[in-house]
Motif scaffolding. Structure first.
Motif, PDB file in Angstrom:
ATOM      1  N   ASP A   8       0.830  -1.207   0.000  1.00 11.68           N
ATOM      2  CA  ASP A   8       0.000   0.000   0.000  1.00 11.68           C
ATOM      3  C   ASP A   8       0.864   1.256   0.000  1.00 11.68           C
ATOM      4  OD1 ASP A   8      -2.256  -1.547   0.006  1.00 11.68           O
ATOM      5  OD2 ASP A   8      -2.640  -1.354   2.154  1.00 11.68           O
ATOM      6  N   PHE A   9       1.954   1.218   0.748  1.00 14.20           N
ATOM      7  CA  PHE A   9       2.840   2.381   0.799  1.00 14.20           C
ATOM      8  C   PHE A   9       3.479   2.643  -0.562  1.00 14.20           C
ATOM      9  CE2 PHE A   9       7.333   3.664   1.083  1.00 14.20           C
ATOM     10  CZ  PHE A   9       7.147   4.990   1.432  1.00 14.20           C
ATOM     11  N   LEU A  10       3.978   1.599  -1.222  1.00 15.73           N
ATOM     12  CA  LEU A  10       4.626   1.775  -2.516  1.00 15.73           C
ATOM     13  C   LEU A  10       3.648   2.327  -3.549  1.00 15.73           C
ATOM     14  CD1 LEU A  10       6.815  -1.454  -2.649  1.00 15.73           C
ATOM     15  CD2 LEU A  10       7.570   0.870  -2.166  1.00 15.73           C
ATOM     16  N   VAL A  11       2.402   1.879  -3.490  1.00 11.63           N
ATOM     17  CA  VAL A  11       1.386   2.380  -4.413  1.00 11.63           C
ATOM     18  C   VAL A  11       1.074   3.852  -4.129  1.00 11.63           C
ATOM     19  CG1 VAL A  11      -1.043   2.172  -5.092  1.00 11.63           C
ATOM     20  CG2 VAL A  11       0.357   0.128  -4.837  1.00 11.63           C
ATOM     21  N   SER A  12       1.174   4.254  -2.860  1.00 11.30           N
ATOM     22  CA  SER A  12       0.790   5.615  -2.469  1.00 11.30           C
ATOM     23  C   SER A  12       1.858   6.661  -2.770  1.00 11.30           C
ATOM     24  CB  SER A  12       0.479   5.658  -0.966  1.00 11.30           C
ATOM     25  OG  SER A  12       1.671   5.530  -0.189  1.00 11.30           O
ATOM     26  N   VAL A  13       3.085   6.228  -3.088  1.00 12.77           N
ATOM     27  CA  VAL A  13       4.166   7.182  -3.346  1.00 12.77           C
ATOM     28  C   VAL A  13       3.823   8.022  -4.579  1.00 12.77           C
ATOM     29  CG1 VAL A  13       6.602   7.458  -3.983  1.00 12.77           C
ATOM     30  CG2 VAL A  13       5.928   5.737  -2.293  1.00 12.77           C
ATOM     31  N   THR A  14       3.885   9.333  -4.443  1.00  7.58           N
ATOM     32  CA  THR A  14       3.517  10.241  -5.534  1.00  7.58           C
ATOM     33  C   THR A  14       4.741  10.631  -6.358  1.00  7.58           C
ATOM     34  OG1 THR A  14       3.836  12.258  -4.219  1.00  7.58           O
ATOM     35  CG2 THR A  14       1.673  11.178  -4.101  1.00  7.58           C
ATOM     36  N   ASP A  15       4.486  11.155  -7.567  1.00  6.69           N
ATOM     37  CA  ASP A  15       5.583  11.643  -8.407  1.00  6.69           C
ATOM     38  C   ASP A  15       6.307  12.806  -7.736  1.00  6.69           C
ATOM     39  OD1 ASP A  15       5.063   9.784 -10.366  1.00  6.69           O
ATOM     40  OD2 ASP A  15       3.859  11.128 -11.591  1.00  6.69           O
ATOM     41  N   ASP A  16       5.577  13.655  -7.019  1.00  2.00           N
ATOM     42  CA  ASP A  16       6.202  14.786  -6.336  1.00  2.00           C
ATOM     43  C   ASP A  16       7.200  14.305  -5.284  1.00  2.00           C
ATOM     44  OD1 ASP A  16       4.810  16.595  -7.839  1.00  2.00           O
ATOM     45  OD2 ASP A  16       3.228  16.931  -6.350  1.00  2.00           O
ATOM     46  N   GLN A  17       6.847  13.255  -4.548  1.00  2.00           N
ATOM     47  CA  GLN A  17       7.764  12.718  -3.540  1.00  2.00           C
ATOM     48  C   GLN A  17       8.997  12.118  -4.196  1.00  2.00           C
ATOM     49  OE1 GLN A  17       4.723  10.152  -1.735  1.00  2.00           O
ATOM     50  NE2 GLN A  17       5.117  11.154   0.230  1.00  2.00           N
ATOM     51  N   ARG A  18       8.765  11.298  -5.188  1.00  2.00           N
ATOM     52  CA  ARG A  18       9.861  10.603  -5.868  1.00  2.00           C
ATOM     53  C   ARG A  18      10.807  11.588  -6.553  1.00  2.00           C
ATOM     54  NH1 ARG A  18      10.170   9.166 -11.053  1.00  2.00           N
ATOM     55  NH2 ARG A  18       7.957   9.658 -11.403  1.00  2.00           N
TER      56      ARG A  18
END
Length: 317
Positions: free
Chosen positions: A163-173
């Motif tokens: 769930d965490f990996l799916v929730s990572v946004t482009d802005d964060q990355r």
């Protein structure tokens, strides 16, 4: 190694059985059967996946085999206790923690992911390095006998990891990678080693997965990814992912623009032969980049150039 929570005994007809040894009742799972011609019957290949609960006969305390064969189903997102293995493997963790601190990464990670998820990011980094694995279902078993960066060393389930990996946004990355490159030295000339590869995908309908020209062609759609390293200090600088139909030679110019955007001006590139092309070479010359690129030396075009310069460059090597 038994974990510190209970799950419901899997309902798999014909493959689950229980056997009593001493005071404990063990739950076994049939992973396969081997036929013995001399005996003329199949012998089941069984693995113990847990011990039956003393309080509820429909539940058991799982072990690593349960995580392996059932993916850690029903694991709680966060365990209320901090109970761990009696033998915690701390050596590699200390090395990774020192590297993160020297690179000043904990503050950057916390900036983009927060305190709670920032600890999980560091733990997933450690897990992938130490275990040489990135499968979420095996993370709880790793966390049980390794120190963690999460607050109070909470152990998260594979469901929480997914769930965490799916929730990572482009802005964060993108923000984390941007800040990492901003802290790198841009004044001195550096050489970037850059390469890409592709992976076959069986995950279904994903936007950037396309049919292309994979190195290991299994008739599946693929995605491409690449990574750039500084050759002097071996630090990873940035990475890219792009659709499987785009070949290396077409992607290079976009990567060069990305390097320029990160502020790398005095830069040279080390490339393999997948990037060799007239347009790419002209583009790198226009940008003023030095480069070393592998080519097929027996090709007619290259052979002619080398023979035409014979006697003018050998003394420099």
């Amino acid at each position: 190694m038994y974990l510190n929570y209970e799950v419901r005994i899997p309902d798999v007809p014909g493959k689950i059985n229980q056997v009593k040894k001493g005071k404990a009742i063990y739950v076994r799972y049939v992973v396969g059967r081997t036929y013995h011609p001399e005996k003329k019957y199949n012998v089941p290949d069984q693995r113990i996946i847990g011990k039956r609960s003393e309080n509820d006969p429909e539940k058991m305390v799982p072990n690593e085999n349960y995580v392996k064969y059932f993916g850690g189903l029903e694991q709680p997102e966060e365990r209320s206790e901090t109970c761990r293995s009696s033998c915690v493997r701390i050596g590699a963790f200390l090395v990774i923690r020192k590297i993160l601190e020297d690179c000043r990464l904990p503050a950057v990670i916390e900036k983009y992911f927060g305190t709670r998820d920032g600890g999980l990011v560091a733990d997933l980094v450690s897990y992938s390095i130490i275990s040489e694995n990135n499968a979420a279902q095996y993370y709880p078993a790793y966390a049980y006998n390794h120190p963690l960066f999460t607050e109070k060393m909470h152990i998260y389930s594979d469901t929480k990891v997914s769930d965490f990996l799916v929730s990572v946004t482009d802005d964060q990355r993108i923000g984390l990678v941007d800040e990492w490159n901003e802290a790198r030295g841009h004044r001195e000339k550096i050489y970037i080693s850059y390469d890409s590869t592709n992976k076959n995908c069986q995950a279904g309908d994903i936007e950037f997965v396309e049919y292309g020209h994979p190195k290991d062609d299994k008739g599946l759609p693929v995605f491409n990814y690449s990574i750039a390293y500084g050759t002097a200090n071996k630090e990873p600088l940035f990475y890219e992912q792009y659709p499987g139909s785009i070949v290396d030679i077409s992607q290079l110019q976009f990567m060069l623009e990305k390097a320029k955007g990160y502020g790398y001006k005095k830069v040279g590139f080390i490339l393999d032969r997948g990037y060799f092309g007239k347009e790419n070479i002209q583009y790198m010359d226009q940008c003023g980049y030095d480069f070393v690129i592998m080519i097929k030396g027996m090709g007619a075009f290259v052979k002619g150039l080398i023979l035409g310069k014979r006697g003018s460059f050998e003394k420099y090597f």
